[in-house]
Design a protein around this motif. Structure first.
Motif, mmCIF file in Angstrom:
data_model
loop_
_atom_site.group_PDB
_atom_site.id
_atom_site.type_symbol
_atom_site.label_atom_id
_atom_site.label_comp_id
_atom_site.label_asym_id
_atom_site.label_seq_id
_atom_site.Cartn_x
_atom_site.Cartn_y
_atom_site.Cartn_z
ATOM 1 N N GLY A 1 0.798 -1.212 0.410
ATOM 2 C CA GLY A 1 -0.045 -0.343 -0.178
ATOM 3 C C GLY A 1 1.324 1.287 -0.190
ATOM 4 N N TYR B 1 1.156 2.991 -2.547
ATOM 5 C CA TYR B 1 1.046 3.899 -3.588
ATOM 6 C C TYR B 1 -0.022 3.483 -3.809
ATOM 7 C CZ TYR B 1 6.199 4.623 -4.587
ATOM 8 O OH TYR B 1 7.606 4.858 -4.823
ATOM 9 N N ASP B 2 -1.539 4.493 -4.087
ATOM 10 C CA ASP B 2 -2.805 4.559 -3.950
ATOM 11 C C ASP B 2 -3.461 3.807 -5.540
ATOM 12 O OD1 ASP B 2 -2.556 6.762 -5.740
ATOM 13 O OD2 ASP B 2 -3.394 7.792 -4.094
ATOM 14 N N GLN B 3 -4.343 3.952 -6.407
ATOM 15 C CA GLN B 3 -5.155 3.507 -7.439
ATOM 16 C C GLN B 3 -4.311 4.666 -8.527
ATOM 17 O OE1 GLN B 3 -9.120 3.184 -6.618
ATOM 18 N NE2 GLN B 3 -8.497 1.152 -5.727
ATOM 19 N N VAL C 1 1.377 7.152 -0.714
ATOM 20 C CA VAL C 1 0.451 7.690 0.418
ATOM 21 C C VAL C 1 1.376 7.656 1.250
ATOM 22 C CG1 VAL C 1 -1.036 6.347 1.774
ATOM 23 C CG2 VAL C 1 -1.138 6.083 -0.949
ATOM 24 N N SER D 1 -0.297 11.645 -1.744
ATOM 25 C CA SER D 1 -1.309 11.826 -1.006
ATOM 26 C C SER D 1 -1.560 11.715 0.140
ATOM 27 C CB SER D 1 -2.282 10.474 -1.722
ATOM 28 O OG SER D 1 -3.486 10.370 -0.936
ATOM 29 N N GLU E 1 -4.684 10.757 2.007
ATOM 30 C CA GLU E 1 -5.743 9.623 2.521
ATOM 31 C C GLU E 1 -5.024 8.956 2.992
ATOM 32 O OE1 GLU E 1 -8.198 10.835 2.814
ATOM 33 O OE2 GLU E 1 -9.062 12.503 0.816
ATOM 34 N N GLY F 1 -6.986 6.299 3.054
ATOM 35 C CA GLY F 1 -7.371 4.704 1.951
ATOM 36 C C GLY F 1 -8.853 3.809 2.581
ATOM 37 N N GLY G 1 -9.454 1.279 -0.603
ATOM 38 C CA GLY G 1 -8.066 0.683 -2.029
ATOM 39 C C GLY G 1 -7.940 -0.230 -1.044
ATOM 40 N N GLN H 1 -3.717 2.317 5.702
ATOM 41 C CA GLN H 1 -4.929 2.046 6.685
ATOM 42 C C GLN H 1 -5.150 1.836 8.423
ATOM 43 O OE1 GLN H 1 -5.925 -1.012 3.539
ATOM 44 N NE2 GLN H 1 -7.135 0.644 2.390
#
Length: 584
Positions: free
Chosen positions: A96, A98-100, A105, A173, A175, A177, A199, A256
Protein backbone atom coordinates in the motif's frame (compact mmCIF):
# COMPACT_ATOMS: atom_id res chain seq x y z
CA UNK A 1 38.88 75.48 7.09
CA UNK A 2 37.53 74.53 3.66
CA UNK A 3 37.99 71.16 1.97
CA UNK A 4 38.79 71.18 -1.75
CA UNK A 5 36.84 68.62 -3.80
CA UNK A 6 38.74 66.70 -6.53
CA UNK A 7 38.09 67.66 -10.10
CA UNK A 8 36.47 65.35 -12.67
CA UNK A 9 39.87 64.73 -14.33
CA UNK A 10 41.40 63.66 -11.00
CA UNK A 11 38.49 61.26 -10.33
CA UNK A 12 38.89 59.62 -13.75
CA UNK A 13 42.63 59.20 -13.21
CA UNK A 14 42.04 57.61 -9.80
CA UNK A 15 39.53 55.08 -11.19
CA UNK A 16 41.89 54.14 -14.01
CA UNK A 17 44.74 53.51 -11.58
CA UNK A 18 42.55 51.33 -9.33
CA UNK A 19 41.25 49.27 -12.28
CA UNK A 20 44.74 48.71 -13.72
CA UNK A 21 45.99 47.51 -10.32
CA UNK A 22 43.21 44.85 -9.95
CA UNK A 23 44.50 41.27 -9.95
CA UNK A 24 41.55 38.83 -10.09
CA UNK A 25 43.42 35.67 -8.98
CA UNK A 26 45.55 37.13 -6.19
CA UNK A 27 43.21 39.29 -4.18
CA UNK A 28 43.28 38.27 -0.53
CA UNK A 29 43.09 39.63 2.96
CA UNK A 30 46.25 40.06 5.03
CA UNK A 31 47.61 36.77 6.44
CA UNK A 32 45.10 34.80 4.27
CA UNK A 33 46.28 32.56 1.47
CA UNK A 34 45.01 33.52 -2.00
CA UNK A 35 41.77 31.66 -2.83
CA UNK A 36 41.35 29.78 -6.08
CA UNK A 37 38.71 31.08 -8.44
CA UNK A 38 35.33 29.40 -8.59
CA UNK A 39 34.25 27.33 -11.55
CA UNK A 40 31.97 30.03 -12.91
CA UNK A 41 34.77 32.65 -12.78
CA UNK A 42 37.18 30.31 -14.56
CA UNK A 43 34.63 29.80 -17.32
CA UNK A 44 34.16 33.53 -17.77
CA UNK A 45 37.90 34.12 -17.84
CA UNK A 46 38.39 31.42 -20.46
CA UNK A 47 35.64 32.87 -22.63
CA UNK A 48 37.08 36.36 -22.41
CA UNK A 49 40.53 35.10 -23.39
CA UNK A 50 39.24 33.82 -26.73
CA UNK A 51 39.70 35.93 -29.87
CA UNK A 52 36.73 38.17 -30.62
CA UNK A 53 36.18 36.60 -34.05
CA UNK A 54 36.42 32.98 -32.94
CA UNK A 55 34.16 30.85 -35.15
CA UNK A 56 31.36 28.75 -33.64
CA UNK A 57 30.82 25.08 -34.44
CA UNK A 58 27.24 23.76 -34.45
CA UNK A 59 26.46 20.47 -32.80
CA UNK A 60 24.03 18.44 -34.90
CA UNK A 61 23.14 16.21 -32.01
CA UNK A 62 21.93 18.91 -29.64
CA UNK A 63 21.56 21.93 -32.00
CA UNK A 64 23.70 23.90 -29.56
CA UNK A 65 26.70 26.11 -30.34
CA UNK A 66 30.13 25.60 -28.83
CA UNK A 67 33.26 27.74 -29.09
CA UNK A 68 36.07 26.70 -31.44
CA UNK A 69 38.40 26.71 -28.46
CA UNK A 70 36.33 24.61 -26.02
CA UNK A 71 36.61 24.96 -22.30
CA UNK A 72 38.59 22.12 -20.72
CA UNK A 73 36.42 19.16 -19.81
CA UNK A 74 37.04 19.37 -16.07
CA UNK A 75 36.11 23.06 -15.96
CA UNK A 76 32.94 22.45 -17.97
CA UNK A 77 31.76 19.72 -15.61
CA UNK A 78 32.53 21.82 -12.56
CA UNK A 79 30.52 24.69 -13.99
CA UNK A 80 27.43 22.80 -15.13
CA UNK A 81 27.12 19.74 -12.86
CA UNK A 82 24.76 20.26 -9.90
CA UNK A 83 24.95 18.26 -6.67
CA UNK A 84 23.20 14.91 -7.10
CA UNK A 85 19.99 14.43 -5.11
CA UNK A 86 19.92 11.59 -2.59
CA UNK A 87 18.35 8.42 -3.91
CA UNK A 88 15.14 7.40 -2.17
CA UNK A 89 14.44 3.70 -1.90
CA UNK A 90 10.86 2.77 -0.94
CA UNK A 91 10.52 0.54 2.14
CA UNK A 92 10.66 -3.13 1.22
CA UNK A 93 7.83 -5.61 1.80
CA UNK A 94 5.37 -2.91 2.78
CA UNK A 95 2.01 -3.04 1.01
CA UNK A 96 0.00 0.00 0.00
CA UNK A 97 2.82 2.50 -0.60
CA UNK A 98 1.04 3.83 -3.69
CA UNK A 99 -2.66 4.40 -4.30
CA UNK A 100 -4.64 3.53 -7.42
CA UNK A 101 -3.54 6.78 -9.11
CA UNK A 102 0.12 5.93 -8.53
CA UNK A 103 0.59 8.59 -5.84
CA UNK A 104 2.85 7.96 -2.87
CA UNK A 105 0.78 7.51 0.32
CA UNK A 106 2.65 9.53 2.93
CA UNK A 107 0.82 7.89 5.85
CA UNK A 108 2.54 4.65 4.93
CA UNK A 109 5.93 6.14 5.87
CA UNK A 110 7.60 6.47 9.25
CA UNK A 111 9.16 9.84 10.10
CA UNK A 112 12.75 8.83 9.10
CA UNK A 113 11.40 7.45 5.81
CA UNK A 114 9.46 10.65 5.20
CA UNK A 115 12.61 12.69 5.85
CA UNK A 116 14.56 10.59 3.33
CA UNK A 117 11.83 11.16 0.76
CA UNK A 118 11.92 14.92 1.37
CA UNK A 119 15.69 14.92 0.84
CA UNK A 120 15.19 13.11 -2.48
CA UNK A 121 12.82 15.89 -3.56
CA UNK A 122 15.61 18.43 -3.17
CA UNK A 123 14.32 20.10 -0.01
CA UNK A 124 16.96 22.35 1.54
CA UNK A 125 15.99 21.25 5.07
CA UNK A 126 14.44 17.78 4.67
CA UNK A 127 14.13 17.16 8.40
CA UNK A 128 12.13 20.35 8.90
CA UNK A 129 9.94 19.69 5.86
CA UNK A 130 9.24 16.12 6.95
CA UNK A 131 8.29 17.27 10.44
CA UNK A 132 6.00 19.93 8.98
CA UNK A 133 4.14 17.30 6.95
CA UNK A 134 4.10 14.93 9.90
CA UNK A 135 2.59 17.46 12.28
CA UNK A 136 -0.15 18.44 9.85
CA UNK A 137 -1.11 14.77 9.36
CA UNK A 138 -1.01 13.58 12.96
CA UNK A 139 -0.69 16.31 15.58
CA UNK A 140 -3.62 17.57 17.63
CA UNK A 141 -4.86 21.12 16.96
CA UNK A 142 -3.57 23.79 16.87
CA UNK A 143 -0.21 22.27 15.87
CA UNK A 144 -2.02 20.13 13.29
CA UNK A 145 -5.53 19.19 12.34
CA UNK A 146 -5.33 15.70 10.80
CA UNK A 147 -5.48 17.15 7.27
CA UNK A 148 -6.39 15.05 4.24
CA UNK A 149 -4.46 17.12 1.65
CA UNK A 150 -1.66 19.65 1.38
CA UNK A 151 -4.09 22.22 -0.01
CA UNK A 152 -5.97 22.34 3.30
CA UNK A 153 -2.97 24.03 4.94
CA UNK A 154 -2.51 26.86 2.43
CA UNK A 155 -3.12 30.28 3.92
CA UNK A 156 -2.92 28.96 7.48
CA UNK A 157 -0.15 29.49 9.99
CA UNK A 158 2.78 27.17 9.21
CA UNK A 159 0.93 25.99 6.10
CA UNK A 160 2.63 24.90 2.89
CA UNK A 161 3.61 27.41 0.24
CA UNK A 162 1.83 27.27 -3.11
CA UNK A 163 5.14 26.47 -4.83
CA UNK A 164 5.68 23.35 -2.70
CA UNK A 165 2.07 22.20 -3.12
CA UNK A 166 2.34 22.65 -6.89
CA UNK A 167 5.62 20.72 -6.91
CA UNK A 168 4.67 17.61 -4.93
CA UNK A 169 0.89 17.77 -4.62
CA UNK A 170 0.07 15.78 -7.77
CA UNK A 171 2.45 13.00 -6.73
CA UNK A 172 1.50 12.34 -3.09
CA UNK A 173 -1.60 11.54 -1.07
CA UNK A 174 -2.38 12.29 2.56
CA UNK A 175 -5.50 10.10 2.50
CA UNK A 176 -5.64 6.93 4.56
CA UNK A 177 -7.60 4.74 2.19
CA UNK A 178 -10.78 4.37 4.23
CA UNK A 179 -13.96 6.30 5.03
CA UNK A 180 -16.09 6.33 8.18
CA UNK A 181 -19.49 5.00 7.15
CA UNK A 182 -21.27 4.11 10.41
CA UNK A 183 -21.06 4.59 14.16
CA UNK A 184 -22.68 2.00 16.45
CA UNK A 185 -23.18 3.00 20.09
CA UNK A 186 -23.49 0.41 22.87
CA UNK A 187 -25.30 0.99 26.14
CA UNK A 188 -22.06 1.04 28.18
CA UNK A 189 -20.53 3.88 26.14
CA UNK A 190 -18.53 1.69 23.77
CA UNK A 191 -18.56 3.00 20.20
CA UNK A 192 -17.89 0.89 17.13
CA UNK A 193 -16.64 2.74 14.04
CA UNK A 194 -17.34 0.98 10.75
CA UNK A 195 -15.07 1.97 7.85
CA UNK A 196 -15.43 1.35 4.13
CA UNK A 197 -12.15 0.59 2.36
CA UNK A 198 -11.44 2.86 -0.63
CA UNK A 199 -8.45 0.91 -1.93
CA UNK A 200 -6.05 -1.90 -1.22
CA UNK A 201 -6.43 -5.66 -1.34
CA UNK A 202 -10.04 -5.64 -0.11
CA UNK A 203 -11.32 -2.40 -1.65
CA UNK A 204 -15.06 -2.05 -1.13
CA UNK A 205 -15.02 -4.17 2.01
CA UNK A 206 -15.38 -2.93 5.56
CA UNK A 207 -13.51 -3.09 8.85
CA UNK A 208 -14.47 -2.20 12.40
CA UNK A 209 -12.64 -0.22 15.07
CA UNK A 210 -13.81 0.05 18.68
CA UNK A 211 -13.46 2.95 21.14
CA UNK A 212 -13.71 1.56 24.67
CA UNK A 213 -14.18 3.93 27.61
CA UNK A 214 -12.32 3.07 30.80
CA UNK A 215 -13.83 4.63 33.91
CA UNK A 216 -11.23 4.76 36.65
CA UNK A 217 -11.40 5.20 40.38
CA UNK A 218 -12.11 8.60 41.88
CA UNK A 219 -9.30 11.07 41.44
CA UNK A 220 -7.97 9.47 38.23
CA UNK A 221 -8.93 10.76 34.82
CA UNK A 222 -11.00 8.54 32.53
CA UNK A 223 -9.41 7.43 29.30
CA UNK A 224 -10.12 5.58 26.05
CA UNK A 225 -8.64 2.45 24.52
CA UNK A 226 -8.85 1.97 20.76
CA UNK A 227 -9.02 -1.53 19.29
CA UNK A 228 -7.85 -1.48 15.67
CA UNK A 229 -8.09 -4.02 12.85
CA UNK A 230 -5.19 -5.23 10.72
CA UNK A 231 -6.98 -7.39 8.13
CA UNK A 232 -10.37 -7.76 6.46
CA UNK A 233 -11.42 -11.08 7.94
CA UNK A 234 -8.87 -13.56 9.25
CA UNK A 235 -7.19 -16.71 8.01
CA UNK A 236 -6.63 -18.29 11.44
CA UNK A 237 -10.16 -19.77 11.64
CA UNK A 238 -10.47 -19.72 15.43
CA UNK A 239 -13.74 -21.55 15.94
CA UNK A 240 -15.21 -19.28 18.60
CA UNK A 241 -14.39 -15.97 16.81
CA UNK A 242 -16.88 -14.24 14.53
CA UNK A 243 -14.10 -12.62 12.49
CA UNK A 244 -12.54 -16.03 11.90
CA UNK A 245 -15.74 -17.18 10.21
CA UNK A 246 -15.13 -14.64 7.41
CA UNK A 247 -11.88 -16.10 6.15
CA UNK A 248 -9.22 -13.70 4.90
CA UNK A 249 -10.36 -11.14 2.33
CA UNK A 250 -7.22 -8.99 2.37
CA UNK A 251 -4.54 -7.24 4.39
CA UNK A 252 -4.77 -3.62 5.41
CA UNK A 253 -1.97 -1.25 4.44
CA UNK A 254 0.04 0.70 6.98
CA UNK A 255 -1.86 3.85 6.07
CA UNK A 256 -5.23 2.13 6.56
CA UNK A 257 -4.21 0.95 10.03
CA UNK A 258 -2.90 4.40 11.01
CA UNK A 259 -5.95 6.11 9.55
CA UNK A 260 -8.20 4.25 12.00
CA UNK A 261 -6.53 6.16 14.82
CA UNK A 262 -6.59 9.46 12.90
CA UNK A 263 -10.29 9.06 12.08
CA UNK A 264 -11.01 8.19 15.71
CA UNK A 265 -9.39 11.46 16.82
CA UNK A 266 -11.39 13.38 14.21
CA UNK A 267 -14.57 11.69 15.42
CA UNK A 268 -13.87 12.46 19.07
CA UNK A 269 -13.15 16.10 18.22
CA UNK A 270 -16.43 16.39 16.32
CA UNK A 271 -18.26 14.80 19.25
CA UNK A 272 -16.65 17.23 21.68
CA UNK A 273 -15.25 14.25 23.62
CA UNK A 274 -12.05 15.37 25.34
CA UNK A 275 -11.36 12.01 26.99
CA UNK A 276 -7.72 11.18 26.19
CA UNK A 277 -7.09 8.25 23.87
CA UNK A 278 -4.10 6.65 25.57
CA UNK A 279 -4.08 2.92 24.77
CA UNK A 280 -4.09 0.98 21.52
CA UNK A 281 -4.56 -2.76 21.02
CA UNK A 282 -4.23 -4.74 17.81
CA UNK A 283 -7.12 -7.00 18.79
CA UNK A 284 -9.69 -6.09 16.16
CA UNK A 285 -10.29 -7.94 12.92
CA UNK A 286 -7.43 -10.10 11.65
CA UNK A 287 -4.23 -11.68 12.91
CA UNK A 288 -1.74 -8.79 13.26
CA UNK A 289 1.35 -10.94 12.76
CA UNK A 290 -0.11 -12.30 9.53
CA UNK A 291 0.43 -8.73 8.26
CA UNK A 292 3.63 -8.05 10.15
CA UNK A 293 5.33 -5.36 8.08
CA UNK A 294 2.28 -3.12 7.89
CA UNK A 295 1.50 -3.56 11.60
CA UNK A 296 5.02 -2.84 12.85
CA UNK A 297 5.28 0.29 10.69
CA UNK A 298 1.88 1.45 11.94
CA UNK A 299 2.93 0.87 15.55
CA UNK A 300 6.04 2.98 14.93
CA UNK A 301 3.98 5.81 13.43
CA UNK A 302 1.26 6.00 16.10
CA UNK A 303 3.79 5.86 18.95
CA UNK A 304 5.80 8.91 17.83
CA UNK A 305 5.54 11.63 20.45
CA UNK A 306 5.28 14.42 17.86
CA UNK A 307 2.28 12.85 16.17
CA UNK A 308 -0.43 10.56 17.52
CA UNK A 309 1.63 10.18 20.73
CA UNK A 310 0.44 6.78 22.04
CA UNK A 311 3.26 5.36 24.13
CA UNK A 312 4.76 2.07 22.95
CA UNK A 313 4.22 0.80 26.50
CA UNK A 314 0.49 1.20 25.91
CA UNK A 315 0.39 -0.51 22.51
CA UNK A 316 -0.33 -4.26 22.54
CA UNK A 317 -0.09 -6.62 19.57
CA UNK A 318 -2.10 -9.81 20.00
CA UNK A 319 -1.28 -13.03 18.16
CA UNK A 320 -2.49 -16.63 18.09
CA UNK A 321 1.11 -17.79 18.39
CA UNK A 322 3.07 -17.26 15.15
CA UNK A 323 6.46 -17.92 16.73
CA UNK A 324 8.87 -16.45 14.12
CA UNK A 325 6.80 -13.27 13.88
CA UNK A 326 6.71 -12.96 17.68
CA UNK A 327 10.49 -12.98 17.68
CA UNK A 328 10.48 -10.23 15.04
CA UNK A 329 8.20 -8.06 17.17
CA UNK A 330 10.49 -8.38 20.18
CA UNK A 331 13.58 -7.67 18.09
CA UNK A 332 12.24 -4.68 16.18
CA UNK A 333 9.82 -2.87 18.48
CA UNK A 334 9.18 -2.02 22.12
CA UNK A 335 5.44 -2.66 22.12
CA UNK A 336 3.73 -5.19 24.37
CA UNK A 337 2.76 -8.67 23.19
CA UNK A 338 -0.36 -10.72 23.96
CA UNK A 339 -0.85 -14.41 23.17
CA UNK A 340 -4.26 -15.89 22.42
CA UNK A 341 -3.80 -19.29 24.05
CA UNK A 342 -7.35 -20.52 24.87
CA UNK A 343 -6.44 -24.16 25.55
CA UNK A 344 -4.09 -26.35 27.59
CA UNK A 345 -4.05 -29.51 25.43
CA UNK A 346 -3.16 -30.00 21.78
CA UNK A 347 -6.42 -31.89 21.29
CA UNK A 348 -8.51 -28.83 22.15
CA UNK A 349 -6.24 -26.20 20.63
CA UNK A 350 -5.92 -28.09 17.33
CA UNK A 351 -9.69 -27.79 17.15
CA UNK A 352 -10.48 -24.26 18.35
CA UNK A 353 -7.18 -22.57 17.27
CA UNK A 354 -6.08 -24.53 14.18
CA UNK A 355 -2.71 -22.75 13.90
CA UNK A 356 -1.70 -25.03 16.78
CA UNK A 357 -1.17 -27.72 14.16
CA UNK A 358 1.83 -25.70 12.97
CA UNK A 359 3.13 -24.52 16.35
CA UNK A 360 1.94 -26.98 18.98
CA UNK A 361 1.91 -26.25 22.69
CA UNK A 362 5.34 -27.78 23.31
CA UNK A 363 6.92 -25.61 20.60
CA UNK A 364 5.03 -22.55 21.74
CA UNK A 365 5.84 -23.01 25.42
CA UNK A 366 9.56 -23.48 24.70
CA UNK A 367 9.57 -20.26 22.65
CA UNK A 368 7.76 -18.36 25.40
CA UNK A 369 10.27 -19.51 28.02
CA UNK A 370 13.04 -18.17 25.80
CA UNK A 371 11.37 -14.86 24.89
CA UNK A 372 9.79 -14.08 28.28
CA UNK A 373 11.92 -15.88 30.86
CA UNK A 374 10.90 -15.74 34.49
CA UNK A 375 13.64 -15.41 37.06
CA UNK A 376 14.15 -18.76 38.71
CA UNK A 377 14.04 -17.40 42.23
CA UNK A 378 10.73 -15.68 41.57
CA UNK A 379 9.26 -18.85 40.12
CA UNK A 380 10.33 -20.94 43.12
CA UNK A 381 9.11 -18.31 45.57
CA UNK A 382 5.71 -18.07 43.94
CA UNK A 383 5.22 -21.83 43.99
CA UNK A 384 6.31 -22.22 47.62
CA UNK A 385 3.80 -19.61 48.74
CA UNK A 386 0.78 -21.28 47.11
CA UNK A 387 -0.89 -22.07 50.45
CA UNK A 388 -0.65 -18.50 51.63
CA UNK A 389 -1.90 -17.30 48.25
CA UNK A 390 -4.95 -19.55 48.46
CA UNK A 391 -5.89 -18.24 51.90
CA UNK A 392 -5.38 -14.65 50.78
CA UNK A 393 -7.46 -15.19 47.65
CA UNK A 394 -10.34 -16.62 49.67
CA UNK A 395 -10.11 -13.70 52.09
CA UNK A 396 -10.05 -11.24 49.20
CA UNK A 397 -13.15 -12.76 47.58
CA UNK A 398 -15.00 -12.85 50.89
CA UNK A 399 -14.28 -9.17 51.45
CA UNK A 400 -15.57 -8.33 47.98
CA UNK A 401 -18.76 -10.30 48.58
CA UNK A 402 -19.30 -8.58 51.92
CA UNK A 403 -19.00 -5.21 50.20
CA UNK A 404 -22.12 -6.01 48.20
CA UNK A 405 -20.62 -6.69 44.78
CA UNK A 406 -23.13 -6.33 41.98
CA UNK A 407 -21.39 -9.00 39.92
CA UNK A 408 -20.95 -12.63 40.77
CA UNK A 409 -17.45 -12.37 39.32
CA UNK A 410 -16.26 -9.91 41.96
CA UNK A 411 -16.98 -6.56 40.36
CA UNK A 412 -15.90 -4.77 43.54
CA UNK A 413 -12.47 -4.56 41.96
CA UNK A 414 -12.08 -1.55 39.71
CA UNK A 415 -12.07 -1.54 35.93
CA UNK A 416 -8.69 -2.36 34.44
CA UNK A 417 -6.79 -2.75 31.23
CA UNK A 418 -7.03 -4.26 27.79
CA UNK A 419 -9.35 -3.64 24.90
CA UNK A 420 -12.14 -4.11 27.42
CA UNK A 421 -12.24 -3.63 31.17
CA UNK A 422 -10.65 -6.04 33.61
CA UNK A 423 -11.08 -6.71 37.29
CA UNK A 424 -7.73 -6.67 38.95
CA UNK A 425 -6.48 -9.46 41.17
CA UNK A 426 -3.06 -8.56 42.58
CA UNK A 427 0.00 -10.80 42.39
CA UNK A 428 0.50 -13.39 45.11
CA UNK A 429 3.42 -11.48 46.58
CA UNK A 430 1.21 -8.40 47.07
CA UNK A 431 -1.89 -9.99 48.53
CA UNK A 432 -2.38 -8.61 51.99
CA UNK A 433 -2.90 -5.31 53.72
CA UNK A 434 -0.90 -3.39 51.13
CA UNK A 435 -2.51 -5.04 48.13
CA UNK A 436 -3.61 -2.60 45.44
CA UNK A 437 -7.33 -2.21 44.99
CA UNK A 438 -7.27 -1.54 41.26
CA UNK A 439 -5.14 -1.17 38.20
CA UNK A 440 -5.58 0.93 35.12
CA UNK A 441 -4.92 -0.26 31.61
CA UNK A 442 -1.85 1.84 31.24
CA UNK A 443 -0.36 0.65 34.47
CA UNK A 444 -1.24 -2.97 33.88
CA UNK A 445 0.63 -3.11 30.60
CA UNK A 446 3.59 -1.15 31.87
CA UNK A 447 3.80 -2.84 35.26
CA UNK A 448 3.61 -6.21 33.60
CA UNK A 449 6.73 -5.32 31.68
CA UNK A 450 8.87 -4.13 34.59
CA UNK A 451 11.54 -6.46 35.84
CA UNK A 452 10.39 -9.23 33.57
CA UNK A 453 12.42 -10.46 30.65
CA UNK A 454 15.84 -9.37 29.52
CA UNK A 455 14.17 -6.56 27.56
CA UNK A 456 11.89 -5.61 30.44
CA UNK A 457 8.73 -7.04 28.87
CA UNK A 458 6.08 -9.40 30.06
CA UNK A 459 3.56 -11.49 28.15
CA UNK A 460 -0.20 -11.13 28.41
CA UNK A 461 -1.86 -14.54 28.00
CA UNK A 462 -5.46 -14.33 26.78
CA UNK A 463 -7.73 -17.24 27.62
CA UNK A 464 -11.37 -17.31 26.45
CA UNK A 465 -13.53 -19.34 28.83
CA UNK A 466 -15.72 -21.83 26.93
CA UNK A 467 -18.24 -23.89 28.90
CA UNK A 468 -17.13 -27.53 29.20
CA UNK A 469 -14.31 -27.08 26.69
CA UNK A 470 -11.40 -25.43 28.49
CA UNK A 471 -12.72 -24.23 31.86
CA UNK A 472 -12.11 -27.16 34.22
CA UNK A 473 -9.81 -27.15 37.23
CA UNK A 474 -7.58 -29.61 35.38
CA UNK A 475 -7.20 -26.98 32.66
CA UNK A 476 -6.28 -24.38 35.27
CA UNK A 477 -3.59 -26.64 36.77
CA UNK A 478 -2.18 -27.47 33.32
CA UNK A 479 -2.11 -23.79 32.42
CA UNK A 480 -0.23 -22.88 35.60
CA UNK A 481 2.27 -25.68 35.00
CA UNK A 482 2.71 -24.70 31.34
CA UNK A 483 3.51 -21.08 32.20
CA UNK A 484 5.51 -21.57 35.38
CA UNK A 485 8.75 -20.46 33.68
CA UNK A 486 7.14 -17.68 31.61
CA UNK A 487 6.94 -14.14 32.95
CA UNK A 488 3.30 -13.39 32.18
CA UNK A 489 -0.13 -12.36 33.36
CA UNK A 490 -3.25 -14.36 32.51
CA UNK A 491 -6.33 -12.52 31.27
CA UNK A 492 -9.53 -14.60 31.43
CA UNK A 493 -12.06 -13.53 28.78
CA UNK A 494 -15.76 -14.13 29.13
CA UNK A 495 -16.96 -15.60 25.83
CA UNK A 496 -19.21 -13.25 23.83
CA UNK A 497 -21.76 -15.25 21.81
CA UNK A 498 -22.57 -14.33 18.21
CA UNK A 499 -24.88 -15.54 15.48
CA UNK A 500 -24.21 -19.12 14.43
CA UNK A 501 -21.84 -20.05 17.28
CA UNK A 502 -22.16 -23.40 19.02
CA UNK A 503 -20.06 -22.44 22.05
CA UNK A 504 -21.42 -21.25 25.38
CA UNK A 505 -19.80 -18.95 27.95
CA UNK A 506 -18.53 -20.51 31.15
CA UNK A 507 -20.56 -20.01 34.29
CA UNK A 508 -19.55 -17.40 36.84
CA UNK A 509 -18.76 -20.16 39.33
CA UNK A 510 -16.43 -21.94 36.90
CA UNK A 511 -14.61 -18.71 36.08
CA UNK A 512 -14.13 -17.89 39.77
CA UNK A 513 -12.86 -21.39 40.51
CA UNK A 514 -10.50 -21.25 37.53
CA UNK A 515 -9.10 -17.94 38.66
CA UNK A 516 -8.64 -19.13 42.24
CA UNK A 517 -6.72 -22.17 41.01
CA UNK A 518 -4.35 -19.94 39.06
CA UNK A 519 -3.87 -17.66 42.06
CA UNK A 520 -3.09 -20.62 44.30
CA UNK A 521 -0.41 -21.57 41.77
CA UNK A 522 1.21 -18.16 42.17
CA UNK A 523 0.04 -16.53 38.94
CA UNK A 524 -1.23 -13.01 38.26
CA UNK A 525 -4.76 -13.12 36.87
CA UNK A 526 -7.39 -10.65 35.66
CA UNK A 527 -10.90 -11.12 34.29
CA UNK A 528 -11.97 -9.04 31.32
CA UNK A 529 -15.48 -7.64 31.36
CA UNK A 530 -17.51 -7.74 28.17
CA UNK A 531 -17.83 -4.24 26.71
CA UNK A 532 -20.13 -3.41 23.81
CA UNK A 533 -21.47 -6.96 23.52
CA UNK A 534 -25.05 -5.71 23.07
CA UNK A 535 -24.04 -4.15 19.73
CA UNK A 536 -21.57 -6.79 18.49
CA UNK A 537 -18.61 -4.61 19.50
CA UNK A 538 -17.03 -6.93 22.08
CA UNK A 539 -14.03 -9.24 21.81
CA UNK A 540 -14.65 -11.93 19.17
CA UNK A 541 -17.74 -10.23 17.72
CA UNK A 542 -16.27 -7.94 15.04
CA UNK A 543 -16.76 -8.49 11.34
CA UNK A 544 -19.35 -9.17 8.69
CA UNK A 545 -19.60 -12.76 7.54
CA UNK A 546 -21.89 -11.60 4.73
CA UNK A 547 -18.89 -10.02 2.97
CA UNK A 548 -17.18 -13.38 2.58
CA UNK A 549 -17.73 -15.30 -0.62
CA UNK A 550 -16.34 -18.42 1.07
CA UNK A 551 -16.61 -18.49 4.88
CA UNK A 552 -14.10 -20.55 6.83
CA UNK A 553 -15.18 -24.11 7.64
CA UNK A 554 -16.58 -25.16 10.99
CA UNK A 555 -14.36 -27.96 12.28
CA UNK A 556 -15.70 -31.12 13.85
CA UNK A 557 -15.38 -31.22 17.62
CA UNK A 558 -13.73 -34.14 19.42
CA UNK A 559 -16.37 -36.63 20.49
CA UNK A 560 -16.12 -36.00 24.22
CA UNK A 561 -16.80 -32.25 23.85
CA UNK A 562 -19.84 -32.39 21.60
CA UNK A 563 -22.27 -32.60 24.52
CA UNK A 564 -21.24 -29.08 25.58
CA UNK A 565 -22.03 -27.52 22.19
CA UNK A 566 -25.28 -25.98 21.10
CA UNK A 567 -27.08 -27.72 18.23
CA UNK A 568 -26.17 -26.22 14.86
CA UNK A 569 -28.61 -23.89 13.14
CA UNK A 570 -30.64 -25.47 10.29
CA UNK A 571 -28.68 -23.61 7.61
CA UNK A 572 -25.34 -24.72 9.03
CA UNK A 573 -26.52 -28.29 9.50
CA UNK A 574 -27.72 -28.46 5.89
CA UNK A 575 -24.42 -27.08 4.58
CA UNK A 576 -22.37 -29.49 6.68
CA UNK A 577 -24.47 -32.44 5.48
CA UNK A 578 -23.97 -31.40 1.87
CA UNK A 579 -20.19 -31.13 2.23
CA UNK A 580 -19.71 -34.26 4.39
CA UNK A 581 -18.47 -37.36 2.56
CA UNK A 582 -20.90 -40.22 2.21
CA UNK A 583 -20.36 -43.20 4.48
CA UNK A 584 -20.77 -46.62 2.85
Amino acid sequence: MHRTLPSARELATCKQQRFSAWKPWTVGAPNVAPRAPTASVRCVAAAVAQPAAAPLVASHASHATTPAHPIPADDTHDAEQLPALPTWTPPANRPGLYDQQGRLVLKALTLPELEAWCAAQGEAAPANRALQIWRWMYADPPAGSWVRSLEETMGRQNGFAAKFVEKVGPHVSLEGGLKLSQVVRASDGTRKLVFTLLGGEAAGGSIETVLIPVVRQQGLRDRLTICVSSQVGCAMNCQFCYTGRMGLLGNLSTAQIVEQVVEARRFLAQEGDRTPLTNLVFMGMGEPLHNTEAVLAAADIVSHYLGLHISHNKITISTVGLVPEMRAVLARTRVQVALSLHATTDEVRDWIVPVNRRYDLATLTAALEEMFPKEEEAAIGSLSSSDEAAAAAVSHEAAAAAAGSSSSLGAAADVSSGPESERWLPPVEQLGSDAPSSSSSGSSSSEAGKGSSKEGRSLLVEYTMLHGINDTLDDAHRLADMLRRVNCKVNLIVFNPHKGTRFQPSTDEDISAFRSALIRSGMVCTIRDSRGDDEMAACGQLGNVGLSFRPSPILDAPERFRKFLLPPSPAVATKQAATSPAVA
